[in-house]
Design a protein around this motif. Structure first.
Motif, short mmCIF file in Angstrom:
data_model
loop_
_atom_site.label_atom_id
_atom_site.label_comp_id
_atom_site.label_asym_id
_atom_site.label_seq_id
_atom_site.Cartn_x
_atom_site.Cartn_y
_atom_site.Cartn_z
N ARG B 92 44.86 -13.86 38.98
CA ARG B 92 44.52 -13.92 40.41
C ARG B 92 45.72 -14.32 41.24
O ARG B 92 45.96 -13.78 42.30
CB ARG B 92 43.37 -14.91 40.64
CG ARG B 92 42.85 -14.82 42.07
CD ARG B 92 41.59 -15.59 42.24
NE ARG B 92 41.82 -17.01 42.00
CZ ARG B 92 40.82 -17.91 41.96
NH1 ARG B 92 39.57 -17.51 42.13
NH2 ARG B 92 41.08 -19.17 41.75
N LYS B 93 46.52 -15.24 40.71
CA LYS B 93 47.73 -15.65 41.43
C LYS B 93 48.61 -14.43 41.69
O LYS B 93 49.09 -14.22 42.80
CB LYS B 93 48.52 -16.68 40.61
CG LYS B 93 47.94 -18.06 40.65
CD LYS B 93 48.89 -19.02 39.91
CE LYS B 93 48.10 -20.20 39.35
NZ LYS B 93 48.82 -20.86 38.25
N ASP B 96 46.92 -12.12 44.19
CA ASP B 96 47.02 -12.67 45.55
C ASP B 96 48.39 -12.44 46.14
O ASP B 96 48.53 -11.99 47.28
CB ASP B 96 46.71 -14.17 45.53
CG ASP B 96 45.22 -14.42 45.39
OD1 ASP B 96 44.45 -13.42 45.54
OD2 ASP B 96 44.82 -15.57 45.12
N LEU B 97 49.41 -12.71 45.33
CA LEU B 97 50.79 -12.53 45.79
C LEU B 97 51.04 -11.09 46.21
O LEU B 97 51.57 -10.83 47.29
CB LEU B 97 51.76 -12.89 44.67
CG LEU B 97 52.25 -14.35 44.66
CD1 LEU B 97 53.08 -14.60 43.42
CD2 LEU B 97 53.07 -14.62 45.92
N ILE B 99 48.84 -8.75 46.94
CA ILE B 99 48.04 -8.30 48.09
C ILE B 99 48.59 -8.89 49.39
O ILE B 99 48.70 -8.19 50.39
CB ILE B 99 46.56 -8.67 47.88
CG1 ILE B 99 46.01 -7.81 46.74
CG2 ILE B 99 45.74 -8.43 49.15
CD1 ILE B 99 44.63 -8.17 46.30
N MET B 100 48.98 -10.17 49.35
CA MET B 100 49.54 -10.79 50.55
C MET B 100 50.80 -10.06 50.99
O MET B 100 50.98 -9.78 52.16
CB MET B 100 49.83 -12.26 50.28
CG MET B 100 48.67 -13.15 50.67
SD MET B 100 49.16 -14.86 50.69
CE MET B 100 49.04 -15.27 48.97
N ASP B 101 51.64 -9.74 49.98
CA ASP B 101 52.87 -9.01 50.28
C ASP B 101 52.54 -7.66 50.88
O ASP B 101 53.19 -7.20 51.81
CB ASP B 101 53.72 -8.82 49.02
CG ASP B 101 54.62 -10.03 48.81
OD1 ASP B 101 54.42 -11.02 49.54
OD2 ASP B 101 55.48 -9.97 47.92
N GLU B 103 49.91 -6.79 52.56
CA GLU B 103 49.43 -6.87 53.93
C GLU B 103 50.55 -7.38 54.80
O GLU B 103 50.78 -7.20 55.86
CB GLU B 103 48.24 -7.83 54.00
CG GLU B 103 46.98 -7.19 53.41
CD GLU B 103 45.91 -8.23 53.14
OE1 GLU B 103 46.21 -9.42 53.32
OE2 GLU B 103 44.81 -7.86 52.71
#
Lengths: 442, 103
Positions: B92-93, B96-97, B99-101, B103
């Motif tokens: 998940r980490k 998340d990284l 997906i955040m990047d 977006e």
């Protein structure tokens, strides 16, 4: 039950036919139950069937899983064969078919090699220990018997250890190969590490077996070391030097003696003249040989043979030995017969002019008959009678006369006959016979 | 969703669902379909394999005149599930990284 359901189940059964019946039963009952439950839940059975994969595809996945799991839990050759067979059926893309083919050939031959190696070493363990144990019954000395049993145990232990090693590597190979096949043929079922209880159980069993075999080998090693037998073998087979030699010498007044018989299994025999008046027999006796020297009327009889302390297939018999029986004869005495026989020892005749019969099995025979030497012995009445015929024959060896090798006759024997005195009638005859040894006359 | 990714997640899903409650094939498929789309026939090989690995066990119970096979998670299965959840957390980490990047 709906006709289409029956058809679905039948097709599934047919496709799974080569799995164990228990496995087929489980799969079939699962899908039957599933379809029944779907009906109970009020679903349209045709709709459900339409959303299911065709039975052929389901069966393929089940079979693949079952084979690979089976091979991983029980990595034998038959299970691995099944995995490979299924891998070919399961591989659809040309690339994966090629990859499976290459991989199958390599891994299969490796696996077979390891399992064959296991079988051969197991066979080796049985054969070597049985042979040695059988051999124990021919030994007369307790220490040597125990030592031989120790060596048998050691052999069995070491062979078993090697067999176990090969077997484990073979199984590991099957496990890894099955997993790789799964990766090649299908997408990975579970990319995360797997917990495999049964595999670790096997590992513990293997470890126990390895310890048992090491203990067995050590026990054998200690048993044989305690008896000193390996040391003795080491001394004999490595240095070929006799051990604990005692010189035995006996002399006989030459006027009483008419015949001499010397028979050895192991020691060399050397016969030559000396300037003494007595006939002297001297023998270097090692501790693994017995001898018997007897005078019977005008006959002297010397017999040497292994006393059973060196039991290993009586190899020693056919080895050249440094121990020697020396027969010293005064010149000019009248001997009727001299018979020298040795199984494995060499026999040397040095300028001897007597009636001598020499016989060996594997030992070589060396005869030195320098005429110059004989002629120079002036003033000795035997010189005038210095007429000796030599006849030699060997079954498998070769004969060399003055450095020249005698051609074999058509029946593979090598024969030679010569009257050295050229013209004079030979009244002394030296007969040389050997089965496998060579004969050299100079 | 990518088939490979899905197959990796299927084991966790099965163990996760069974940890809450024992279930039979049809029900289990329905439960899992809520989380992850799978075909009606896909679960059997997975269940069979997990059973083989000792992560699940089965028992039969009667239900309206028929026998039903229920699947139950074992202690080893729970242990495995916890391991897999830890790995998912790590995953998940990463996700998340990314997906955040993105977006």
């Amino acid at each position: 039950m709906n006709e289409r359901v029956a058809d679905f189940i039948n097709r599934l059964k047919k496709c799974l036919a080569d799995l164990p019946p228990e496995e087929i039963g489980k799969a079939v009952s699962y899908y039957e139950e599933y379809l029944n439950d779907a009906c109970d839940a009020g679903k349209d059975i045709d709709d459900i069937l339409a959303r299911m994969d065709p039975p052929e595809k389901i069966a393929e996945i089940i079979k693949m899983e079952s084979n690979i799991n089976h091979a991983q839990n029980n990595p034998g050759l038959r299970n691995f064969t099944r995995v490979l067979q299924n891998a070919f059926r399961g591989a659809t893309r040309p690339v994966s078919i090629l990859a499976v083919s290459i991989y199958a050939v390599i891994s299969y031959s490796l696996v077979i090699m390891f399992f064959a190696g296991t079988f051969v070493t197991l066979l080796g363990a049985v054969v070597s220990s049985l042979t040695l144990v059988y051999h124990v019954f021919t030994i007369r000395y307790t220490a040597e018997m125990i030592g031989t049993i120790g060596i048998a145990v050691l052999c069995a232990g070491v062979f078993l250890l090697i067999a176990l090693g090969l077997y484990l590597v073979g199984r590991l190979l099957v496990k890894l190969s099955s997993r790789t096949i799964r990766l090649i043929v299908k997408k990975p079922e579970n990319p995360m590490p797997q917990l495999n209880k049964r595999a670790s159980f096997n590992y513990i069993k293997a470890k126990k077996a390895a310890f048992a075999f090491i203990a067995l080998s050590l026990a054998g090693l200690i048993l044989s070391l305690v008896t000193g037998l390996p040391l003795k073998y080491f001394i004999i087979f490595n240095s070929m030097k006799p051990h604990n030699i005692v010189m035995r010498t006996e002399s006989f007044e030459s006027k009483d003696i008419k015949s001499i018989f010397v028979t050895t299994e192991h020691s060399n025999i050397r016969m030559l003249y000396h300037n003494d008046d007595d006939i002297i027999i001297s023998y270097e006796q090692p501790d693994w040989l017995d001898y018997n020297l007897q005078r019977n009327g005008n006959t002297v009889n010397f017999v040497e043979r292994s006393n059973g302390r060196l039991p290993l297939f009586e190899l020693v018999k056919i080895h050249q030995s440094a121990t020697e029986v020396t027969l010293l004869i005064p010149k000019g005495i009248e001997l009727d017969t001299v018979v020298l026989e040795s199984t494995g020892g060499y026999i040397y005749l040095e300028n001897v002019v007597e009636n001598v019969r020499v016989k060996t099995f594997t030992g070589n025979i060396f005869v030195q008959t320098s005429e110059e030497n004989l002629k120079s012995e002036t003033g000795n009445d035997f010189r005038d009678k210095a007429a000796v015929s030599i006849s030699a024959n060997t079954q498998a060896g070769y004969i060399t006369v003055n450095g020249k090798q005698i051609e074999r006759s058509s029946n593979q024997k090598s024969e030679y006959s010569n009257n050295l005195s050229a013209g004079k009638s030979a009244d002394k005859l030296i007969e040389l016979t050997s089965s496998r040894g060579n004969i050299r006359i100079n | 969703m990518d088939a490979q990714l899905k197959k990796g997640l299927l084991d966790v899903c099965v163990l996760h669902v069974l940890k809450k409650e024992d279930a039979y094939g049809y029900k289990l498929t329905q439960e899992i379909t809520k989380i992850l789309y799978i075909s009606e026939s896909a679960l059997y090989p997975v269940l069979r394999r997990l059973e083989d690995q000792g992560l699940l066990e089965t028992y039969t119970a009667e239900h309206s005149g028929r026998l039903r096979k229920y699947y139950r998670i074992t202690a080893a299965g729970i242990e495995k599930l916890n391991e897999l959840i830890l790995e998912l957390k790590e995953l998940r980490k990463v996700i998340d990284l990314i997906i955040m990047d993105g977006e």
